[in-house]
Design a protein around this motif. Structure first.
Motif, mmCIF file in Angstrom:
data_model
loop_
_atom_site.group_PDB
_atom_site.id
_atom_site.type_symbol
_atom_site.label_atom_id
_atom_site.label_comp_id
_atom_site.label_asym_id
_atom_site.label_seq_id
_atom_site.Cartn_x
_atom_site.Cartn_y
_atom_site.Cartn_z
ATOM 1 N N PRO A 59 68.647 22.463 31.905
ATOM 2 C CA PRO A 59 67.952 21.722 30.833
ATOM 3 C C PRO A 59 68.428 20.266 30.771
ATOM 4 C CG PRO A 59 68.778 23.828 30.031
ATOM 5 C CD PRO A 59 69.360 23.642 31.391
ATOM 6 N N ASP A 60 67.563 19.396 30.245
ATOM 7 C CA ASP A 60 67.912 17.977 30.117
ATOM 8 C C ASP A 60 69.120 17.794 29.191
ATOM 9 O OD1 ASP A 60 65.663 17.725 31.588
ATOM 10 O OD2 ASP A 60 64.494 16.593 30.112
ATOM 11 N N ALA A 61 69.887 16.777 29.484
ATOM 12 C CA ALA A 61 71.052 16.415 28.655
ATOM 13 C C ALA A 61 71.383 14.969 28.996
ATOM 14 C CB ALA A 61 72.229 17.340 28.958
ATOM 15 N N PRO A 62 72.155 14.307 28.157
ATOM 16 C CA PRO A 62 72.470 12.903 28.464
ATOM 17 C C PRO A 62 73.170 12.774 29.825
ATOM 18 C CG PRO A 62 73.098 13.440 26.225
ATOM 19 C CD PRO A 62 72.717 14.734 26.862
ATOM 20 N N ALA A 63 72.790 11.737 30.563
ATOM 21 C CA ALA A 63 73.412 11.505 31.870
ATOM 22 C C ALA A 63 74.802 10.914 31.676
ATOM 23 C CB ALA A 63 72.547 10.557 32.686
ATOM 24 N N PRO A 64 75.736 11.230 32.560
ATOM 25 C CA PRO A 64 77.090 10.678 32.415
ATOM 26 C C PRO A 64 77.137 9.208 32.850
ATOM 27 C CG PRO A 64 76.946 11.981 34.410
ATOM 28 C CD PRO A 64 75.610 12.085 33.732
ATOM 29 N N THR A 65 78.223 8.586 32.502
ATOM 30 C CA THR A 65 78.474 7.226 33.010
ATOM 31 C C THR A 65 79.742 7.277 33.862
ATOM 32 O OG1 THR A 65 79.674 6.748 30.983
ATOM 33 C CG2 THR A 65 77.370 6.018 31.101
ATOM 34 N N PHE A 66 79.939 6.214 34.637
ATOM 35 C CA PHE A 66 81.024 6.219 35.626
ATOM 36 C C PHE A 66 81.857 4.949 35.503
ATOM 37 C CE2 PHE A 66 77.424 8.698 36.986
ATOM 38 C CZ PHE A 66 78.008 9.930 37.249
ATOM 39 N N ARG A 67 83.113 5.082 35.894
ATOM 40 C CA ARG A 67 84.067 3.985 35.665
ATOM 41 C C ARG A 67 83.878 2.858 36.686
ATOM 42 N NH1 ARG A 67 89.582 6.934 35.973
ATOM 43 N NH2 ARG A 67 90.478 4.964 35.249
ATOM 44 N N VAL A 68 83.826 1.640 36.160
ATOM 45 C CA VAL A 68 83.724 0.451 37.024
ATOM 46 C C VAL A 68 84.742 -0.576 36.534
ATOM 47 C CG1 VAL A 68 82.225 -1.423 37.819
ATOM 48 C CG2 VAL A 68 81.258 0.855 37.449
ATOM 49 N N HIS A 69 85.507 -1.129 37.469
ATOM 50 C CA HIS A 69 86.440 -2.211 37.143
ATOM 51 C C HIS A 69 85.951 -3.481 37.825
ATOM 52 C CE1 HIS A 69 90.088 0.598 36.197
ATOM 53 N NE2 HIS A 69 89.046 0.811 35.426
#
Lengths: 374, 486
Positions: A289-299
């Protein structure tokens, strides 16, 4: 719960002819990782009793493994499991229960077989434990199995995942037949879906490496990360077969460290993913089922002259949609970003850079000061 | 990417005209692809351009702005995987290149015939600090044989070695031969033997470049499956990097079964510069693209001018419109894609491949690598190869042996394999009762049905990778063994 879904997991670490098929350490770890996703509530949600796992440990129980290393699972073990699974699915259909989804997962040593199909297409094939140089028919034509089960329309969808090499064997391999006659149901298969993913393209190897003290196959590591949500569409939160495909194609090489990449030399790290053209569109088949997409670490390392200035990260049509902005950016801007192509702007300095966050949990995408353009 | 902004023409060109280019949008979806160059109208924004040659890829992010109507991206050369020591390749060594150029300007090492030449170059390259040791001889266990299997050249003995760098040994052997079929034969310590078809065309030098591979965990020897093969008139190592690169990129595309071709490439290989191997590869790329129009016809016509005796050219004529109708193709082609053309055509033209020729027997033994025809050598005691008398071939038919007793030429082992293949074929073609799990035993009626039904027989030809005439002989032999036939 996906009560009518079923799964078959086959993992082989040890083979009877260690010189022909050296021991692996990844397949059973990978199988367990895939199984954990399969049974999790926010994953495949498949009841544990509908998952058939074929491995040496499960077949041999508590018997002393060293004496039996490489003896199981055999071709017959796997064939029997497939026949049992097929009969269970048939029984469900005869009881008019709704057809579910089938997951097939294979990990071990494999090769690209061209038997029975000439040039047009290679069949990913996996050796079973008893294989030796003189017993090469001990292998599973995994793709053929998946296609046969799809054609019988016992399932709404068939997902086939194969984590093994598809190198060209140095000698001719005769085919290993299916353990059952296929009863094709063309009418139903038009509304069904057969989607497969292999950890390597034809004639190429797949790889395993150490992660957190365990050996894992690169493909399965990427697959499980994708299924756990990393492949979700950043806009809709959907995770379809198309999103899975997109994720594996774009990110599999990133699962290797720089040292590992140097070690494998010129070998390609690329999956082989496709679906039957007469089945549904991958975009229309949601895995979870749909759910919020994750985010990823950027420096982002900011050039000296722009430290303390305004900074913004944008995407979309002419990069007009702002993901995040700060008024006074620090020397290293640590930010979490969605997986898409982005422009980072330092308007006061007239500098910009482009970034694609590596969509792997805990991985940090680093952008050096040299990456900025004016 | 919806919006009211103006559109921009994005063009991408690659250094390699046969490189694949993919354009990917900011949500990581592929939106366009091309070969050598790509032009696509896009909204301003961020894009990813991906270049692919064989198994090698390279990516770069591109910002397309709306202040210009066009945006051009040029992609530099990507190193390629080739056994020829050219620039911008992974296995290039100046010392090797110099040694080859110097030696190839001299006389052949051996003169076994006249009219054609086979030049062999084998190398090994071991990375510093690697646990792998360089092979004792780059041509270890390799020989040149005639179609009967007679050894003509033992390369380990006859070749010239260049051992300046122990981690990068080089061996060369130049042989003058009569035109015709030869076999590159590899005999490994594990007992595995493989053959590669090598056709020496009249008036041409055929150059084979080889690196090493592990055939088994213990056997490292020349990698026939990934050979680089080039042809020229005078035998010198005078290839411009452009021609070698083009041929090798085309070969790498065929290895992946991916059509990488543009009309520019076809015109280049059909042009004044004689490049028959490039022509063969380009023709197969056209077929992969299902393009059998004028470009294909002109490519085959040019190949017929350059080397009318070559079995791969003969195979390509099968796809001309109208097709030529060669018969008696007893000589294996060099390219696996050519073999497939012959196999497919044999289903409607059984006399295309004589039942007892070498060409009829290799299909079930072909190794699965592309693009070359390489097969596991049959056990001569168990499965004798029955060859044609005529060592050359062309569009004229080879003599076809009269199969007075067809099954006597097919061993019991081959019949066993045929029977097993039939059982499997029947399983896949004829679904039976829903609850029947055990395969029904094979009956004479099943064999008769296959002999009678043209469509099923054609499927069985592809299923077993065996030309029609051989299949007919196998089925007749099987019926006779079962006591119900001939």
């Amino acid at each position: 719960m996906a009560d009518n879904d079923m799964a078959l997991i086959v993992a082989i670490d040890d083979y009877s002819d260690g010189a022909f098929c050296p021991p692996l350490r990844g397949p059973n770890n990978d199988a367990m990782a895939f199984r954990r996703w399969l049974t999790s509530d926010n994953g495949g949600d498949v009841p544990g009793d509908r998952i058939t796992q074929v491995s040496a440990r499960r077949l041999l129980g508590k018997q002393p493994l060293p004496a039996l290393i490489g003896s199981r699972p055999t071709l017959e073990d796997v064939r029997e499991a497939i026949c049992q699974l097929r009969m269970s699915a048939r029984a469900m259909r005869e009881r008019d229960e709704p057809v579910g989804r089938l997951y097939l997962y294979f990990a071990g040593h494999g090769f690209a077989s061209d038997f029975g199909n000439g040039l047009g297409q290679m069949f990913p094939a996996m050796y079973t434990a008893e294989v030796t140089r003189d017993l090469l028919h001990a292998h599973l034509l995994c793709w053929t199995y998946g296609k046969a089960l799809f054609e019988e329309s016992l399932f709404r969808e068939v997902f086939l995942f194969m984590d093994f090499c598809q190198t060209a064997p140095g000698q001719r391999v005769t085919a290993s037949p299916l353990p059952f006659d296929v009863r094709r149901d063309e009418l139903h298969s038009l509304n069904s879906f057969f989607f497969w993913m292999a950890g390597a393209t034809a004639y190429n190897p797949s790889f395993e490496h150490r992660v957190d003290g365990k050996t894992r196959g690169i493909f399965t590591e990427a697959l499980v990360a994708a299924l756990k949500g990393c492949a979700r569409d950043p806009d809709t939160g959907a995770l379809t077969a198309q999103d899975l495909k997109k994720y594996l194609y774009n990110t599999m090489p990133h699962f290797l460290t720089d040292d590992e990449r140097a070690q494998i030399g010129h070998a390609v790290v690329e999956p082989d993913i496709d679906y039957l053209p007469n089945s549904k569109e991958p975009r229309s088949v949601a895995l979870v089922p749909d759910a919020p997409a994750p985010t990823f670490r950027v420096h982002l390392h900011i050039p000296r002259q722009a430290i303390g200035q305004r900074a913004e990260i944008t995407f979309g049509d002419d990069c007009r949609q702002v993901v995040v902005a700060v008024e006074h950016v620090r020397r290293i801007w640590k930010v979490r970003l969605p997986w898409r192509l982005l422009e980072v702007r330092l308007p006061d300095s007239g500098l910009f850079t482009l970034v694609e966050p590596i969509p792997i949990p805990e991985r940090v995408t680093k952008v050096s000061v040299d990456a900025w353009q004016s | 990417m919806p919006g009211n902004h103006k559109r921009v023409q994005l063009t991408v060109t690659a250094r390699d005209t046969a490189a694949e280019i993919f354009l990917i949008d900011d949500t990581l979806n592929k939106i366009a692809q091309g070969v050598g160059a790509l032009s696509y109208t896009v909204s301003p924004g961020v894009y990813k351009v991906k270049l692919k040659i064989g198994t090698q890829t390279q990516e770069q992010l591109v910002r397309v702005r709306d202040d210009q109507p066009t945006h051009h991206v040029e992609i530099a050369a990507l190193p390629i995987m080739t056994a020829v020591p050219i620039a911008d390749s992974f296995f290039s060594r100046d010392a090797h290149r110099d040694a080859i150029a110097e030696r190839y300007s001299g006389a052949p090492h051996l003169e076994l015939g006249s009219g054609s030449h086979i030049y062999l170059c084998a190398r090994d390259l071991v990375a510093p600090g690697s646990s792998i040791e360089a092979v004792s001889h780059p041509m270890r266990a390799l020989s040149l044989r005639d179609r009967m299997g007679t050894v003509l050249v033992d390369f380990e003995i006859e070749s010239e070695r260049f051992d300046g760098d122990p981690s990068a040994p080089l061996a060369l052997c130049m042989v003058a031969v009569d035109p015709g079929l030869y076999l590159l034969h590899l005999e490994l310590e594990s007992g595995l033997q493989v053959d590669q078809a090598l056709f020496a065309s009249l008036g041409w030098h055929t150059h084979i470049y080889l690196l090493q591979r592990y055939w088994t965990p213990d056997d490292r020897a020349v990698d026939l499956l990934n050979a680089s093969i080039l042809m020229n008139r005078d035998g010198t190592f005078d290839y411009s990097d452009e021609i070698v690169r083009l041929n090798e990129v085309l070969r790498l595309g065929l290895v992946q079964n991916r059509p990488v071709l543009s009309s520019d490439i076809v015109q280049a290989v059909n042009g004044k510069a004689e490049n028959p191997m490039g022509g063969l590869l380009a023709a197969h790329h056209l077929l992969l693209r299902e393009s059998v129009g004028d470009l294909f016809a002109s490519t085959v016509a040019r190949l017929l001018e350059l080397m009318p005796d070559h079995p791969d050219v003969t195979a390509l004529t099968l796809r001309l419109t109208p097709p030529l109708h060669p018969t008696g193709l007893s000589t294996p082609p060099m390219l696996r894609h050519s073999w497939q053309l012959i196999l497919d055509a044999s289903t409607s033209q059984p006399d295309l491949v004589p039942a007892y020729s070498l060409n009829a027997q290799i299909g079930s033994r072909l190794l699965s690598g592309l693009p070359w025809v390489v097969w596991q050598t049959p056990d001569l005691i168990d499965s004798p190869i029955i060859l044609d008398d005529d060592g050359t071939m062309g569009l004229a038919p080879d003599p076809v042996p009269t199969p007075a007793l067809p099954d006597t030429r097919i061993t019991p082992t081959e019949l066993d394999k045929t029977e097993a293949a039939l059982v499997q074929f029947k399983q896949q073609q004829q679904p039976i009762d829903l609850l029947e799990n055990a395969p029904a035993p094979l009956s004479d009626a099943d064999i008769d049905a296959l002999l009678d039904d043209e469509t099923s027989r054609a499927h069985f030809v592809r299923f077993t990778n065996t030309p029609q005439a051989r299949v007919n002989a196998q089925l007749a032999g099987l019926l006779k063994r079962r006591g119900s036939g001939g």
